[in-house]
Design an enzyme around this catalytic site. Structure first.
Site, PDB file in Angstrom:
ATOM      1  N   SER A 175     -28.452   5.411  47.706  1.00 36.77           N
ATOM      2  CA  SER A 175     -26.928   5.166  47.742  1.00 36.77           C
ATOM      3  C   SER A 175     -26.316   5.194  49.375  1.00 36.77           C
ATOM      4  CB  SER A 175     -26.323   6.055  46.719  1.00 36.77           C
ATOM      5  OG  SER A 175     -26.577   7.525  47.150  1.00 36.77           O
TER       6      SER A 175
ATOM      7  N   LYS B 220     -31.649  21.173  47.149  1.00 36.22           N
ATOM      8  CA  LYS B 220     -32.914  20.483  46.339  1.00 36.22           C
ATOM      9  C   LYS B 220     -34.150  20.752  47.087  1.00 36.22           C
ATOM     10  CE  LYS B 220     -30.251  17.492  43.102  1.00 36.22           C
ATOM     11  NZ  LYS B 220     -30.405  16.302  42.627  1.00 36.22           N
TER      12      LYS B 220
ATOM     13  N   LYS C 187     -40.541  11.968  47.241  1.00 36.48           N
ATOM     14  CA  LYS C 187     -39.219  12.055  47.257  1.00 36.48           C
ATOM     15  C   LYS C 187     -38.488  13.060  48.035  1.00 36.48           C
ATOM     16  CE  LYS C 187     -34.990  12.314  44.518  1.00 36.48           C
ATOM     17  NZ  LYS C 187     -34.523  12.386  42.920  1.00 36.48           N
TER      18      LYS C 187
ATOM     19  N   TYR D 149     -29.192  -1.223  45.539  1.00 39.71           N
ATOM     20  CA  TYR D 149     -27.633  -1.532  44.678  1.00 39.71           C
ATOM     21  C   TYR D 149     -27.354  -2.767  45.120  1.00 39.71           C
ATOM     22  CZ  TYR D 149     -28.045   3.212  43.953  1.00 39.71           C
ATOM     23  OH  TYR D 149     -28.410   4.281  43.351  1.00 39.71           O
TER      24      TYR D 149
ATOM     25  N   LYS E 171     -39.147   7.359  48.428  1.00 41.33           N
ATOM     26  CA  LYS E 171     -37.458   7.296  48.651  1.00 41.33           C
ATOM     27  C   LYS E 171     -37.046   8.744  49.568  1.00 41.33           C
ATOM     28  CE  LYS E 171     -33.951   8.583  45.427  1.00 41.33           C
ATOM     29  NZ  LYS E 171     -33.645   9.357  44.117  1.00 41.33           N
TER      30      LYS E 171
HETATM   31  C1  PBG Z   1     -31.930  12.249  40.374  1.00 39.30           C
HETATM   32  C2  PBG Z   1     -31.628  11.142  41.278  1.00 39.30           C
HETATM   33  C3  PBG Z   1     -31.145  10.966  42.536  1.00 39.30           C
HETATM   34  C4  PBG Z   1     -31.318   9.681  42.796  1.00 39.30           C
HETATM   35  C5  PBG Z   1     -32.135   8.921  42.054  1.00 39.30           C
HETATM   36  N1  PBG Z   1     -32.481   9.912  40.790  1.00 39.30           N
HETATM   37  C6  PBG Z   1     -30.345  12.098  43.122  1.00 39.30           C
HETATM   38  C7  PBG Z   1     -31.111  13.383  43.494  1.00 39.30           C
HETATM   39  O1  PBG Z   1     -32.072  13.652  43.653  1.00 39.30           O
HETATM   40  O2  PBG Z   1     -30.265  14.248  44.020  1.00 39.30           O
HETATM   41  C8  PBG Z   1     -30.783   9.134  44.109  1.00 39.30           C
HETATM   42  C9  PBG Z   1     -30.315   7.751  44.182  1.00 39.30           C
HETATM   43  C10 PBG Z   1     -29.538   7.437  45.348  1.00 39.30           C
HETATM   44  O3  PBG Z   1     -29.245   8.131  46.132  1.00 39.30           O
HETATM   45  O4  PBG Z   1     -29.409   6.127  45.277  1.00 39.30           O
HETATM   46  N2  PBG Z   1     -32.941  13.023  40.167  1.00 39.30           N
END
Ligand code: PBG
Length: 330
Positions: free
Chosen positions: A276, A219, A197, A315, A250
């Site tokens: 998203s 993050k 991720k 989505y 991801k």
């Molecule tokens: C939370 C999480 C996130 C997403 C899925 N789980 C956001 C992040 O890590 O800041 C993102 C999903 C998306 O953007 O559609 N841990």
């Protein structure tokens, strides 16, 4: 005079039947997972940066699941928008057995036992700092966070989740959660690891949807540097060793090379998350009339499948499933 060409690739494209035989990748509703945003309110709320997506009320969630099952989408991932007043620095709402997520799991499983319920494990929706882990003196704690993630995972398992999906990127959490689940007898609950991720700016609309933007910093001390790919193999090796059942990459579209690499280096199923910001890009272009929404969305999903994803969180799951059923192709 015809050219002297023994090989003419166009011969395999000359009609739909031959193109059908030559087609290498299949995309169907069975590959898609629908993420759902939940809130406590009575109605469904629009999300400004994700037109077409809603924050669903408890009743709205059941309607959405029913509709999705009819469209052929059978898997759901739950994300709660928690009221600011319920957020604390220790994120304890994350493992409240009467919290929004466990109640929603029970409600979905009661009405639609065939629906596959996946839950997200991380503290960011619950934590007043908006980070995935506990914060102390501006640092995100690892081992102390993992203790809470185990409690969160147990809370979801007790409510009936089929698959638990840690998205927090703490070290050692897959093994620790597996151990915690097994000790309580939840040996059948699967772990889908957000294994690779990245610290991506494509998550911003999601953080709008949940009001979960970090209150300070970014993050980058836990999510991966988008410049890296060898590091993905290190994360993969650890998650395999620790007992992950499925591994995720991801975001998806900017990281197709990583999906391909992970696919080639593991025998586990590989998931990809069209996040998203990827949704927002496609939707904005479609709303402006700049892209044909059906074809470009299906092409994006097919590309993620071709890169090697067995399952895709998107989505667009419901409309994509309907378009596929109607016979649309990328
Ligand atoms: C939370 C999480 C996130 C997403 C899925 N789980 C956001 C992040 O890590 O800041 C993102 C999903 C998306 O953007 O559609 N841990």
């Amino acid at each position: 005079m015809p050219l002297d060409l023994p090989s003419r690739p166009r011969r395999n494209r000359k009609n739909a039947a031959l193109r059908g035989f030559a087609r290498e990748t299949h995309l169907g509703p069975e590959h898609l997972v629908l993420p759902l945003f939940l809130h406590e309110g009575t109605g469904d709320l629009a999300i400004g940066s994700m037109p077409g997506c809603l924050r669903l009320s408890p009743a709205g969630v059941l309607r959405e699941v029913e509709g999705a099952l009819k469209d052929g989408v059978g898997a759901f991932d739950l994300f709660p928008a928690i009221a600011e007043a319920q957020k604390t620095s220790d994120g304890r709402e994350a493992y409240n057995p009467e919290g929004l997520v466990p109640r929603t799991i029970r409600a979905i499983k009661m009405e639609f036992p065939e629906a596959l319920v996946i839950t997200d494990v991380a503290l960011d929706p619950y934590n007043s700092d908006g980070h995935d882990g506990l914060v102390k003196d501006g640092r995100i704690l690892n081992d102390e966070t993992v203790e809470l993630l185990i409690m969160q995972a147990l809370c979801h398992a007790e409510a009936g989740a089929d698959v638990i999906s840690p998205s927090d990127m703490m070290d050692g959490r897959i093994g620790a959660i597996r151990g915690g689940l097994d000790r309580q007898g939840f040996t059948d609950v699967s772990l889908l690891s957000y294994c690779v991720k990245y610290a991506s700016s494509f998550y911003n609309p999601f953080r709008d949807a949940l009001d979960s933007t970090p209150k300070f910093g970014d993050k980058k001390t836990y999510q991966m540097d988008p410049a890296n790919v060898r590091e993905a193999l290190r994360e993969l090796a650890l998650d395999e060793e620790e007992g992950a059942d499925i591994v995720m990459v991801k975001p998806a579209m900017p990281f197709l090379d990583v999906i391909r690499l992970v696919r080639e280096c593991t025998s586990l199923p590989v998931a990809a998350y069209q996040v998203s910001g990827e949704y927002a890009m496609l939707k904005a272009a479609a709303l402006n009339g700049w892209l044909d929404e059906r074809r470009s969305v299906l092409e994006s999903l097919l590309g993620i499948r071709r890169a090697g994803a067995d399952m895709i969180f998107t989505y667009y799951a419901r409309p994509a499933a309907r378009w596929l059923k109607e016979g649309w192709a990328p």
